[in-house]
Design an enzyme around this catalytic site. Structure first.
Site, PDB file in Angstrom:
ATOM      1  N   LYS A 106       5.774 -14.995  -1.835  1.00  0.00           N
ATOM      2  CA  LYS A 106       6.667 -15.409  -0.761  1.00  0.00           C
ATOM      3  C   LYS A 106       7.168 -16.834  -1.010  1.00  0.00           C
ATOM      4  CE  LYS A 106       4.157 -12.400   2.435  1.00  0.00           C
ATOM      5  NZ  LYS A 106       3.574 -12.250   3.785  1.00  0.00           N
TER       6      LYS A 106
ATOM      7  N   TYR B 243      10.211  -5.048   6.076  1.00  0.00           N
ATOM      8  CA  TYR B 243       9.264  -5.225   7.179  1.00  0.00           C
ATOM      9  C   TYR B 243       9.576  -4.326   8.374  1.00  0.00           C
ATOM     10  CZ  TYR B 243       6.912  -9.140   4.863  1.00  0.00           C
ATOM     11  OH  TYR B 243       6.165  -9.916   4.001  1.00  0.00           O
TER      12      TYR B 243
ATOM     13  N   PHE C 107       5.564 -11.623  15.933  1.00  0.00           N
ATOM     14  CA  PHE C 107       5.750 -12.455  14.739  1.00  0.00           C
ATOM     15  C   PHE C 107       6.935 -12.019  13.882  1.00  0.00           C
ATOM     16  CE2 PHE C 107       2.624  -9.134  13.604  1.00  0.00           C
ATOM     17  CZ  PHE C 107       3.186  -8.602  12.453  1.00  0.00           C
TER      18      PHE C 107
ATOM     19  N   ARG D 268      -5.169  -5.876  -3.386  1.00  0.00           N
ATOM     20  CA  ARG D 268      -5.475  -6.272  -1.999  1.00  0.00           C
ATOM     21  C   ARG D 268      -6.793  -7.042  -1.908  1.00  0.00           C
ATOM     22  NH1 ARG D 268      -2.087  -4.789   1.856  1.00  0.00           N
ATOM     23  NH2 ARG D 268      -3.582  -4.790   3.572  1.00  0.00           N
TER      24      ARG D 268
ATOM     25  N   THR E  22      -5.070 -10.683   5.802  1.00  0.00           N
ATOM     26  CA  THR E  22      -3.834 -11.337   6.253  1.00  0.00           C
ATOM     27  C   THR E  22      -4.119 -12.712   6.854  1.00  0.00           C
ATOM     28  OG1 THR E  22      -2.965  -9.158   6.807  1.00  0.00           O
ATOM     29  CG2 THR E  22      -1.797 -11.044   7.723  1.00  0.00           C
TER      30      THR E  22
ATOM     31  N   ARG F  77      -5.505 -15.744  -0.600  1.00  0.00           N
ATOM     32  CA  ARG F  77      -5.217 -16.292   0.739  1.00  0.00           C
ATOM     33  C   ARG F  77      -6.371 -17.159   1.242  1.00  0.00           C
ATOM     34  NH1 ARG F  77      -2.965 -10.597   3.129  1.00  0.00           N
ATOM     35  NH2 ARG F  77      -0.764 -10.823   2.576  1.00  0.00           N
TER      36      ARG F  77
ATOM     37  N   ASN G 232       1.381 -16.643   4.203  1.00  0.00           N
ATOM     38  CA  ASN G 232       0.148 -16.267   3.519  1.00  0.00           C
ATOM     39  C   ASN G 232       0.383 -15.932   2.038  1.00  0.00           C
ATOM     40  OD1 ASN G 232       1.442 -13.876   3.851  1.00  0.00           O
ATOM     41  ND2 ASN G 232      -0.170 -12.862   5.021  1.00  0.00           N
TER      42      ASN G 232
ATOM     43  N   HIS H  47       2.619 -10.812  -0.576  1.00  0.00           N
ATOM     44  CA  HIS H  47       2.599  -9.484   0.043  1.00  0.00           C
ATOM     45  C   HIS H  47       2.125  -8.493  -1.011  1.00  0.00           C
ATOM     46  CE1 HIS H  47       3.869  -5.915   2.243  1.00  0.00           C
ATOM     47  NE2 HIS H  47       4.239  -5.465   1.061  1.00  0.00           N
TER      48      HIS H  47
ATOM     49  N   GLU I 238       8.189   0.422  -1.329  1.00  0.00           N
ATOM     50  CA  GLU I 238       8.504  -0.986  -1.599  1.00  0.00           C
ATOM     51  C   GLU I 238       9.025  -1.173  -3.025  1.00  0.00           C
ATOM     52  OE1 GLU I 238       5.190  -2.523   1.650  1.00  0.00           O
ATOM     53  OE2 GLU I 238       4.744  -2.745  -0.489  1.00  0.00           O
TER      54      GLU I 238
HETATM   55  P1  CMP Z   1       2.383  -9.170   4.750  1.00  0.00           P
HETATM   56  O1  CMP Z   1       1.216  -8.615   4.031  1.00  0.00           O
HETATM   57  O2  CMP Z   1       3.594  -9.537   3.966  1.00  0.00           O
HETATM   58  O3  CMP Z   1       2.803  -8.136   5.897  1.00  0.00           O
HETATM   59  C1  CMP Z   1       3.370  -8.522   7.126  1.00  0.00           C
HETATM   60  C2  CMP Z   1       3.441 -10.005   7.276  1.00  0.00           C
HETATM   61  O4  CMP Z   1       3.624 -10.454   8.590  1.00  0.00           O
HETATM   62  C3  CMP Z   1       2.094 -10.601   6.873  1.00  0.00           C
HETATM   63  O5  CMP Z   1       1.897 -10.497   5.512  1.00  0.00           O
HETATM   64  C4  CMP Z   1       2.225 -11.993   7.430  1.00  0.00           C
HETATM   65  O6  CMP Z   1       3.065 -12.815   6.642  1.00  0.00           O
HETATM   66  C5  CMP Z   1       2.950 -11.681   8.740  1.00  0.00           C
HETATM   67  N1  CMP Z   1       2.018 -11.529   9.862  1.00  0.00           N
HETATM   68  C6  CMP Z   1       1.181 -10.497  10.105  1.00  0.00           C
HETATM   69  N2  CMP Z   1       0.505 -10.683  11.254  1.00  0.00           N
HETATM   70  C7  CMP Z   1       0.946 -11.862  11.740  1.00  0.00           C
HETATM   71  C8  CMP Z   1       0.630 -12.605  12.907  1.00  0.00           C
HETATM   72  N3  CMP Z   1      -0.251 -12.166  13.800  1.00  0.00           N
HETATM   73  N4  CMP Z   1       1.277 -13.776  13.090  1.00  0.00           N
HETATM   74  C9  CMP Z   1       2.180 -14.222  12.202  1.00  0.00           C
HETATM   75  N5  CMP Z   1       2.528 -13.561  11.070  1.00  0.00           N
HETATM   76  C10 CMP Z   1       1.920 -12.393  10.849  1.00  0.00           C
END
Ligand code: CMP
Length: 150
Positions: free
Chosen positions: A10, A50, A58, A86, A92, A103, A113, A116, A127
Site C-alpha cells: 500500500k 474493496y 472505515f 497471511r 489486520t 504488520r 497496515n 494487502h 484480485e
Molecule cells: P486489507 O487487508 O487491505 O483489507 C481491508 C482493509 O481495510 C484492511 O486491510 C485495512 O487497511 C482496512 N481496515 C480494516 N478494518 C479496519 C478498521 N476497523 N479501521 C480502519 N481500517 C480498517
C-alpha cells in the site's frame, strides 16, 4: 499444494521505504514473485478491490488512503501461498499482529497496515484478475525450487 496469491504493498509501504523489506520476507520464505506492477489505483479500481467493505465506517478513509500514492501489485506463487503470506503479514490490527510479522513489526494503525494479501482462493482469483492479465504472469524457476516443494 502450489497456489497463487495477490499481494499489494500500500502507499504507506512505498512512502516509508519498506517495499524492499517486505518483498525480502516473502522471498526468504521461498515464495516466488510471478507478476508485479507499480500503479496508482483510481477510485473505480479501489471500489472494485474493496467492494466487500462498502458501507463500513472505515470504507471512505480506506479508499482515500489507497488512492493517495503508488501501490505495488504483485502475484506470488508457492506451497500454500495464500496462508503462508497471511501468516507473514499478520493480523489486520497491528496491535494484534504478532511480533515477527510484517504488520506486527512495522505498522501502527489498522488502516495503514502496509500490505494487502488475499484471504482465500476465491479472493486470490478475483484480485489477481482485477490487476493482471494472464499473459502478465510469468512462469519461471527459482534456483532453489527443488527445496521448496515436493
Ligand atoms: P486489507 O487487508 O487491505 O483489507 C481491508 C482493509 O481495510 C484492511 O486491510 C485495512 O487497511 C482496512 N481496515 C480494516 N478494518 C479496519 C478498521 N476497523 N479501521 C480502519 N481500517 C480498517
Amino acid at each position: 499444494m502450489q497456489e497463487r496469491t495477490f499481494v499489494m504493498l500500500k502507499p504507506d509501504a512505498l512512502s516509508r521505504g519498506l517495499a524492499g523489506e517486505i518483498i525480502a520476507r516473502l522471498e526468504k520464505k521461498g515464495l516466488k514473485m510471478v507478476a508485479a506492477k507499480l500503479l496508482m489505483m483510481d477510485e473505480n479500481m479501489a471500489s472494485k478491490h474493496y467492494a466487500e467493505h462498502v458501507g463500513k465506517p472505515f470504507y471512505e478513509p480506506l479508499i482515500r488512503f489507497i488512492t493517495s500514492g503508488p501501490v505495488l501489485a504483485m502475484v506470488w506463487e508457492g506451497e500454500n501461498a495464500i496462508n503462508a503470506v497471511r501468516k507473514l503479514v499478520g493480523k489486520t490490527d497491528p496491535h494484534e499482529a504478532g511480533a515477527g510479522t510484517i504488520r506486527g513489526d512495522y505498522s501502527a494503525i489498522k488502516r495503514m497496515n502496509l500490505v494487502h494479501a488475499s484471504d482465500s482462493p476465491e479472493s486470490a482469483d478475483r484480485e489477481i484478475s482485477l490487476f493482471f492479465d494472464e499473459s502478465e504472469i510469468i512462469e519461471w524457476k527459482r534456483a532453489d525450487d527443488i527445496y521448496l516443494h515436493d
